[in-house]
Design a protein around this motif. Structure first.
Motif, PDB file in Angstrom:
ATOM      1  N   UNK A 255     -25.368 -39.651  22.807  1.00 61.51           N
ATOM      2  CA  UNK A 255     -25.025 -39.724  21.388  1.00 61.51           C
ATOM      3  C   UNK A 255     -23.724 -39.001  21.082  1.00 61.51           C
ATOM      4  N   UNK A 256     -23.327 -38.049  21.953  1.00 61.73           N
ATOM      5  CA  UNK A 256     -22.073 -37.335  21.721  1.00 61.73           C
ATOM      6  C   UNK A 256     -20.891 -38.283  21.904  1.00 61.73           C
ATOM      7  N   UNK A 257     -19.802 -37.980  21.235  1.00 58.55           N
ATOM      8  CA  UNK A 257     -18.660 -38.894  21.177  1.00 58.55           C
ATOM      9  C   UNK A 257     -17.781 -38.744  22.415  1.00 58.55           C
ATOM     10  N   UNK A 258     -18.221 -39.309  23.535  1.00 66.12           N
ATOM     11  CA  UNK A 258     -17.473 -39.193  24.784  1.00 66.12           C
ATOM     12  C   UNK A 258     -16.396 -40.260  24.886  1.00 66.12           C
ATOM     13  N   UNK A 259     -15.283 -39.898  25.513  1.00 65.58           N
ATOM     14  CA  UNK A 259     -14.203 -40.835  25.780  1.00 65.58           C
ATOM     15  C   UNK A 259     -14.461 -41.618  27.059  1.00 65.58           C
ATOM     16  N   UNK A 260     -15.196 -41.007  27.982  1.00 64.36           N
ATOM     17  CA  UNK A 260     -15.392 -41.581  29.310  1.00 64.36           C
ATOM     18  C   UNK A 260     -16.679 -41.024  29.898  1.00 64.36           C
ATOM     19  N   UNK A 261     -17.318 -41.812  30.772  1.00 60.94           N
ATOM     20  CA  UNK A 261     -18.475 -41.341  31.538  1.00 60.94           C
ATOM     21  C   UNK A 261     -18.154 -41.451  33.019  1.00 60.94           C
ATOM     22  N   UNK A 262     -18.291 -40.344  33.746  1.00 57.29           N
ATOM     23  CA  UNK A 262     -18.148 -40.331  35.197  1.00 57.29           C
ATOM     24  C   UNK A 262     -19.547 -40.375  35.799  1.00 57.29           C
ATOM     25  N   UNK A 263     -19.858 -41.420  36.557  1.00 58.71           N
ATOM     26  CA  UNK A 263     -21.183 -41.574  37.138  1.00 58.71           C
ATOM     27  C   UNK A 263     -21.103 -41.440  38.653  1.00 58.71           C
ATOM     28  N   UNK A 264     -22.005 -40.637  39.240  1.00 59.56           N
ATOM     29  CA  UNK A 264     -22.010 -40.380  40.679  1.00 59.56           C
ATOM     30  C   UNK A 264     -23.367 -40.807  41.254  1.00 59.56           C
ATOM     31  N   UNK A 265     -23.358 -41.820  42.134  1.00 60.47           N
ATOM     32  CA  UNK A 265     -24.585 -42.320  42.748  1.00 60.47           C
ATOM     33  C   UNK A 265     -24.432 -42.325  44.268  1.00 60.47           C
ATOM     34  N   UNK A 266     -25.575 -42.268  44.979  1.00 63.14           N
ATOM     35  CA  UNK A 266     -25.537 -42.198  46.437  1.00 63.14           C
ATOM     36  C   UNK A 266     -25.302 -43.563  47.075  1.00 63.14           C
ATOM     37  N   UNK A 267     -25.675 -44.640  46.381  1.00 66.15           N
ATOM     38  CA  UNK A 267     -25.433 -45.981  46.908  1.00 66.15           C
ATOM     39  C   UNK A 267     -25.345 -46.971  45.750  1.00 66.15           C
ATOM     40  N   UNK A 268     -25.000 -48.193  46.058  1.00 69.62           N
ATOM     41  CA  UNK A 268     -24.752 -49.191  45.012  1.00 69.62           C
ATOM     42  C   UNK A 268     -26.018 -49.608  44.282  1.00 69.62           C
ATOM     43  N   UNK A 269     -27.187 -49.397  44.898  1.00 70.25           N
ATOM     44  CA  UNK A 269     -28.441 -49.807  44.271  1.00 70.25           C
ATOM     45  C   UNK A 269     -28.997 -48.744  43.331  1.00 70.25           C
ATOM     46  N   UNK A 270     -28.497 -47.536  43.445  1.00 74.99           N
ATOM     47  CA  UNK A 270     -29.047 -46.436  42.651  1.00 74.99           C
ATOM     48  C   UNK A 270     -28.593 -46.541  41.197  1.00 74.99           C
ATOM     49  N   UNK A 271     -29.538 -46.441  40.289  1.00 75.48           N
ATOM     50  CA  UNK A 271     -29.249 -46.548  38.868  1.00 75.48           C
ATOM     51  C   UNK A 271     -29.344 -45.179  38.201  1.00 75.48           C
ATOM     52  N   UNK A 272     -28.429 -44.922  37.277  1.00 79.33           N
ATOM     53  CA  UNK A 272     -28.398 -43.644  36.557  1.00 79.33           C
ATOM     54  C   UNK A 272     -28.636 -43.949  35.080  1.00 79.33           C
ATOM     55  N   UNK A 273     -29.755 -43.466  34.561  1.00 81.23           N
ATOM     56  CA  UNK A 273     -30.118 -43.790  33.172  1.00 81.23           C
ATOM     57  C   UNK A 273     -29.044 -43.358  32.186  1.00 81.23           C
ATOM     58  N   UNK A 274     -28.498 -42.155  32.356  1.00 73.24           N
ATOM     59  CA  UNK A 274     -27.493 -41.652  31.424  1.00 73.24           C
ATOM     60  C   UNK A 274     -26.259 -42.550  31.406  1.00 73.24           C
ATOM     61  N   UNK A 275     -25.836 -43.019  32.586  1.00 71.93           N
ATOM     62  CA  UNK A 275     -24.674 -43.920  32.653  1.00 71.93           C
ATOM     63  C   UNK A 275     -24.977 -45.242  31.957  1.00 71.93           C
ATOM     64  N   UNK A 276     -26.212 -45.719  32.114  1.00 76.26           N
ATOM     65  CA  UNK A 276     -26.590 -46.955  31.431  1.00 76.26           C
ATOM     66  C   UNK A 276     -26.572 -46.807  29.922  1.00 76.26           C
ATOM     67  N   UNK A 277     -27.051 -45.669  29.425  1.00 75.29           N
ATOM     68  CA  UNK A 277     -27.022 -45.403  27.989  1.00 75.29           C
ATOM     69  C   UNK A 277     -25.584 -45.345  27.476  1.00 75.29           C
ATOM     70  N   UNK A 278     -24.719 -44.688  28.254  1.00 77.97           N
ATOM     71  CA  UNK A 278     -23.311 -44.591  27.855  1.00 77.97           C
ATOM     72  C   UNK A 278     -22.667 -45.976  27.804  1.00 77.97           C
ATOM     73  N   UNK A 279     -22.960 -46.798  28.798  1.00 79.43           N
ATOM     74  CA  UNK A 279     -22.395 -48.140  28.851  1.00 79.43           C
ATOM     75  C   UNK A 279     -22.825 -48.965  27.639  1.00 79.43           C
ATOM     76  N   UNK A 280     -24.100 -48.850  27.257  1.00 81.23           N
ATOM     77  CA  UNK A 280     -24.596 -49.602  26.107  1.00 81.23           C
ATOM     78  C   UNK A 280     -23.985 -49.118  24.799  1.00 81.23           C
ATOM     79  N   UNK A 281     -23.526 -47.884  24.789  1.00 85.97           N
ATOM     80  CA  UNK A 281     -22.865 -47.357  23.593  1.00 85.97           C
ATOM     81  C   UNK A 281     -21.386 -47.696  23.558  1.00 85.97           C
ATOM     82  N   UNK A 282     -20.890 -48.374  24.591  1.00 87.00           N
ATOM     83  CA  UNK A 282     -19.484 -48.743  24.625  1.00 87.00           C
ATOM     84  C   UNK A 282     -18.585 -47.695  25.237  1.00 87.00           C
TER      85      UNK A 282
END
Length: 325
Positions: A255-282
């Protein structure tokens, strides 16, 4: 709203000050409502926001010190004494001039209504505004008359560059994280200017979050004269929310007004909920994937669908300016 003020509440040195520390002079308990919530009055909207961000952390520590019958159900932060007078908001373009008023805006009052806080879009606008402060103070006092509490206007703040850091426990490459943070700091400085603070927000859970805290501390120690870098850690309150704590924390961070989200995952299949929320917020998301012993990290920019690669030998970065245009 009617608030209860039991006798023990007034002894702030016994229960409040040991928990909130230096914030005690800016955030003051007012009373307890019928739902068991502690209401606090803040000296400014900045402190009110800080109190809301730290509210769960403070609440946990407060309740650990209090007997069961005195524990709070929530913390409610108010800043009514720092609300900007409506006439100042309405007359701002006339007081300051249309051109400069579009570059410097009033954001609230500080120090219990005595300071008028402003935010400028650039250092140049901030410096020009400083030359107008004496005349502006005179006009504001005339406008508000006997109700005026404003006696000073400090230098305008410049907007921070907020960057959200999302990660999983399986991402373990400290060097890669440090390199990404350094590139992000460089890009932010080049795009927004060296006087705009970079603020890194995270969930205080993973190794990546730990590296963020360590990296910011090392920057402050090694380059004290360089542009400011800060962190904002929001912990999941499992004592209060149980299994929902991590979801609620991630939703609050997104909900905070971020300019960018940096997401760090161990492999391409791993999903990060916070990154998904950020993506849906634009919020643009750059996804860094750890793969193999040599640590190849690919960054996917969801806003532009652009992929860059990083290895230990070199890097190709996408700047803030490229991402946001």
């Amino acid at each position: 709203m009617e608030l209860a003020r039991p006798q023990w509440l007034a002894n702030l040195g016994a229960w409040w000050e040991p928990v909130v520390g230096a914030a005690a002079s800016q955030v003051v308990p007012e009373g307890i409502d019928a739902r068991g919530r502690l209401h606090v009055e803040c000296s400014s909207i900045v402190w009110a926001r800080q109190a809301r961000l730290l509210g769960d952390h403070w609440l946990h520590r407060l309740n650990a010190r209090l007997p069961d019958e005195n524990r709070f159900s929530a913390l409610v932060a108010d800043s009514s004494s720092s609300v900007m007078p409506q006439p100042v908001l309405e007359q701002w373009p006339r007081l300051l001039g249309e051109a400069l008023a579009g570059l410097v805006r009033p954001v609230g009052l500080n120090d219990w209504g005595q300071e008028l806080l402003t935010e400028a879009v650039s250092a140049q606008a901030r410096d020009e505004f400083a030359t107008r402060v004496p005349d502006l103070l005179t006009q504001i006092c005339e406008l508000l008359g006997a109700h005026c509490t404003i006696s000073r206007i400090p230098a305008s703040d410049l907007p921070s560059v907020w960057v959200l850091v999302a990660s999983t426990r399986r991402f373990t490459d400290r060097r890669a994280v440090e390199d990404v943070l350094m590139d992000t700091w460089h890009d932010a400085t080049q795009t927004f200017g060296p006087e705009h603070q970079l603020c890194l927000m995270h969930g205080a859970e993973t190794l990546v979050d730990e590296v963020v805290e360590d990296w910011v501390a090392s920057v402050a120690e090694q380059w004290p004269g360089m542009p400011k870098v800060a962190t904002l850690a929001r912990q999941a309150d499992t004592n209060r929310y149980g299994s929902d704590a991590f979801r609620l924390r991630d939703e609050a961070l997104a909900e905070d007004d971020a300019t960018l989200c940096l997401a760090f995952a161990a492999d391409t299949e791993e999903r990060i909920r916070l990154a998904g929320l950020a993506d849906r917020k634009g919020i643009p998301v750059r996804r860094h994937i750890q793969a193999g012993a040599e640590t190849v990290v690919r960054a996917l920019d969801s806003s532009a669908n652009a992929v860059t690669a990083r290895t230990e030998q070199g890097a190709d970065t996408v700047s803030f300016r490229q991402r946001l245009v």
